[in-house]
Design an enzyme around this catalytic site. Structure first.
Site, PDB file in Angstrom:
ATOM      1  N   ASP A 111       0.817  -1.206   0.000  1.00  0.00           N
ATOM      2  CA  ASP A 111       0.000   0.000   0.000  1.00  0.00           C
ATOM      3  C   ASP A 111       0.852   1.258   0.000  1.00  0.00           C
ATOM      4  O   ASP A 111       2.050   1.225   0.286  1.00  0.00           O
ATOM      5  CB  ASP A 111      -0.880   0.019   1.252  1.00  0.00           C
ATOM      6  CG  ASP A 111      -2.147  -0.788   1.042  1.00  0.00           C
ATOM      7  OD1 ASP A 111      -2.403  -1.189  -0.105  1.00  0.00           O
ATOM      8  OD2 ASP A 111      -2.866  -1.008   2.026  1.00  0.00           O
ATOM      9  N   LYS A 153      -3.224   4.116  -3.052  1.00  0.00           N
ATOM     10  CA  LYS A 153      -4.238   5.063  -3.523  1.00  0.00           C
ATOM     11  C   LYS A 153      -3.766   6.499  -3.405  1.00  0.00           C
ATOM     12  O   LYS A 153      -4.557   7.405  -3.235  1.00  0.00           O
ATOM     13  CB  LYS A 153      -5.511   4.857  -2.711  1.00  0.00           C
ATOM     14  CG  LYS A 153      -6.106   3.496  -2.979  1.00  0.00           C
ATOM     15  CD  LYS A 153      -7.189   3.128  -2.019  1.00  0.00           C
ATOM     16  CE  LYS A 153      -7.698   1.747  -2.392  1.00  0.00           C
ATOM     17  NZ  LYS A 153      -8.162   0.961  -1.289  1.00  0.00           N
ATOM     18  N   MET A 198      -7.266   9.428   9.183  1.00  0.00           N
ATOM     19  CA  MET A 198      -7.831  10.070   7.989  1.00  0.00           C
ATOM     20  C   MET A 198      -8.696  11.270   8.388  1.00  0.00           C
ATOM     21  O   MET A 198      -9.758  11.489   7.821  1.00  0.00           O
ATOM     22  CB  MET A 198      -8.667   9.049   7.191  1.00  0.00           C
ATOM     23  CG  MET A 198      -7.821   7.917   6.659  1.00  0.00           C
ATOM     24  SD  MET A 198      -8.779   6.601   5.893  1.00  0.00           S
ATOM     25  CE  MET A 198      -9.150   5.564   7.308  1.00  0.00           C
TER      26      MET A 198
HETATM   27  N1  SAH Z   1      -3.980   0.403   8.915  1.00  0.00           N
HETATM   28  C1  SAH Z   1      -3.387   1.699   9.220  1.00  0.00           C
HETATM   29  C2  SAH Z   1      -4.360   2.828   8.989  1.00  0.00           C
HETATM   30  C3  SAH Z   1      -4.768   2.993   7.538  1.00  0.00           C
HETATM   31  S1  SAH Z   1      -5.843   4.358   7.310  1.00  0.00           S
HETATM   32  C4  SAH Z   1      -2.872   1.686  10.659  1.00  0.00           C
HETATM   33  O1  SAH Z   1      -3.190   0.757  11.415  1.00  0.00           O
HETATM   34  O2  SAH Z   1      -2.137   2.606  11.035  1.00  0.00           O
HETATM   35  C5  SAH Z   1      -4.692   5.621   6.823  1.00  0.00           C
HETATM   36  C6  SAH Z   1      -4.540   6.645   7.923  1.00  0.00           C
HETATM   37  O3  SAH Z   1      -3.691   6.138   8.937  1.00  0.00           O
HETATM   38  C7  SAH Z   1      -3.884   7.929   7.489  1.00  0.00           C
HETATM   39  O4  SAH Z   1      -4.802   8.801   6.859  1.00  0.00           O
HETATM   40  C8  SAH Z   1      -3.414   8.467   8.813  1.00  0.00           C
HETATM   41  O5  SAH Z   1      -4.492   9.015   9.549  1.00  0.00           O
HETATM   42  C9  SAH Z   1      -2.986   7.211   9.517  1.00  0.00           C
HETATM   43  N2  SAH Z   1      -1.556   6.955   9.361  1.00  0.00           N
HETATM   44  C10 SAH Z   1      -0.968   5.865   8.864  1.00  0.00           C
HETATM   45  N3  SAH Z   1       0.379   5.956   8.922  1.00  0.00           N
HETATM   46  C11 SAH Z   1       0.646   7.155   9.481  1.00  0.00           C
HETATM   47  C12 SAH Z   1       1.846   7.833   9.844  1.00  0.00           C
HETATM   48  N4  SAH Z   1       3.058   7.319   9.617  1.00  0.00           N
HETATM   49  N5  SAH Z   1       1.726   9.046  10.409  1.00  0.00           N
HETATM   50  C13 SAH Z   1       0.537   9.600  10.671  1.00  0.00           C
HETATM   51  N6  SAH Z   1      -0.629   9.003  10.349  1.00  0.00           N
HETATM   52  C14 SAH Z   1      -0.579   7.794   9.776  1.00  0.00           C
END
Ligand code: SAH
Length: 271
Positions: free
Chosen positions: A54, A76, A191
């Site tokens: 991803d 995406k 998000m």
């Molecule tokens: N499965 C992922 C979340 C996916 S949804 C998890 O468990 O972390 C995607 C959202 O995750 C982004 O829009 C943001 O809000 C958050 N996110 C993921 N990685 C991030 C990072 N390194 N720093 C800040 N926000 C992050």
């Protein structure tokens, strides 16, 4: 046969599960920092034939796989055409059926706002064997990297993870804002940047104090990490002034006020 684990990367004396051909491993890659990978994730990276990854998977993590491993982007973001979920699931099935070891690598944890369950259902329906490996989710690891504890005994006996973005692109309509505003001491939004003005407005209208400490952590645990702290009432402006962009975690609650001490003491986090 897959190559054996590299001795410098995987500790000897631990039993790692087999990654047989024709299987899909659905693995969380954590929030970015390769040091936050699990050993199972590293094991899978080193044994997969193909990695379907991803947008939020850090390049340094992909770099831990052998150079010959095929890499397929299924994200995406970044101006590349977005892959439809149905196409991604179908790709996993056909790669597995061709006898490959398929590593489905997702940012954070695959089951936290990551559609991991949907992919499992699809694989199951098509008779593809799979294994799930949890990863550190951004709502925990990202906060910690900014010096913000998820729970503090005196502050919060609960924490709530919320998506700021429903499947249709709007703020989720099923959320009970009054309950969130009153009953959840710490709110962690994934998000959440796009609809933040609406989110803040709903929380304050529902009775949450505008003075509640709040923060946003962008690109947490990467070298580009940035942290903005403010109050619920001033967060939108502070983020705009700082020019913060997704991906970011937004956190609302008194735990944010510990950041000054923890970030300073930890000596590393939070630019
Ligand atoms: N499965 C992922 C979340 C996916 S949804 C998890 O468990 O972390 C995607 C959202 O995750 C982004 O829009 C943001 O809000 C958050 N996110 C993921 N990685 C991030 C990072 N390194 N720093 C800040 N926000 C992050």
């Amino acid at each position: 046969m897959a190559p054996g684990p590299a001795p410098d990367l995987l500790p000897a004396g631990l039993d790692f599960p087999d990654f047989p051909p024709g299987w899909v491993w659905l693995v969380g890659a954590g929030p970015g920092d390769p040091g936050l990978l699990t050993l199972h994730a590293l094991h899978a990276l080193r044994h997969a034939d193909v990695i379907v990854y991803d947008a939020l998977v850090d390049e340094r993590i992909l770099g831990l796989a052998p150079a010959a491993t095929e890499r397929l982007y299924a994200g995406k973001r970044g101006g590349r055409p977005s892959a439809r979920q149905a196409d991604i699931s179908e790709t996993l099935v056909s790669l597995a059926r061709s006898g490959r070891r398929v590593l489905r690598l997702k940012g954070g944890d695959p089951f936290v706002f990551g559609r991991g369950a949907e992919e499992c259902q699809y694989l199951h329906a098509h008779g593809i064997p799979f294994r799930v490996v949890s990863g550190i989710t951004a709502g925990i690891g990202g906060l910690a990297a900014a010096g913000i504890p998820a729970t503090v005994r005196e502050t919060n006996a609960a924490i709530t993870f919320i998506t700021g973005h429903a499947a249709n692109g709007d703020v989720p309509e099923t959320l009970n804002w009054s309950a969130l505003a009153h009953a959840s001491p710490v709110l962690v939004f994934y998000m959440g940047l796009k609809h933040l003005p609406v989110i803040v407005d709903r929380l304050i209208s529902a009775g949450r104090s505008a003075e509640t400490p709040a923060a946003a952590v962008a690109e947490a645990t990467t070298p580009r990490q940035r942290v903005v702290t403010a109050t619920l009432g001033t967060l939108v402006e502070a983020i705009t002034t700082a020019g913060l962009h997704p991906p970011a975690i937004v956190v609302v609650g008194d735990v944010v006020s510990l950041r000054d001490i923890i970030a300073a003491g930890a000596g590393h986090p939070g630019r």
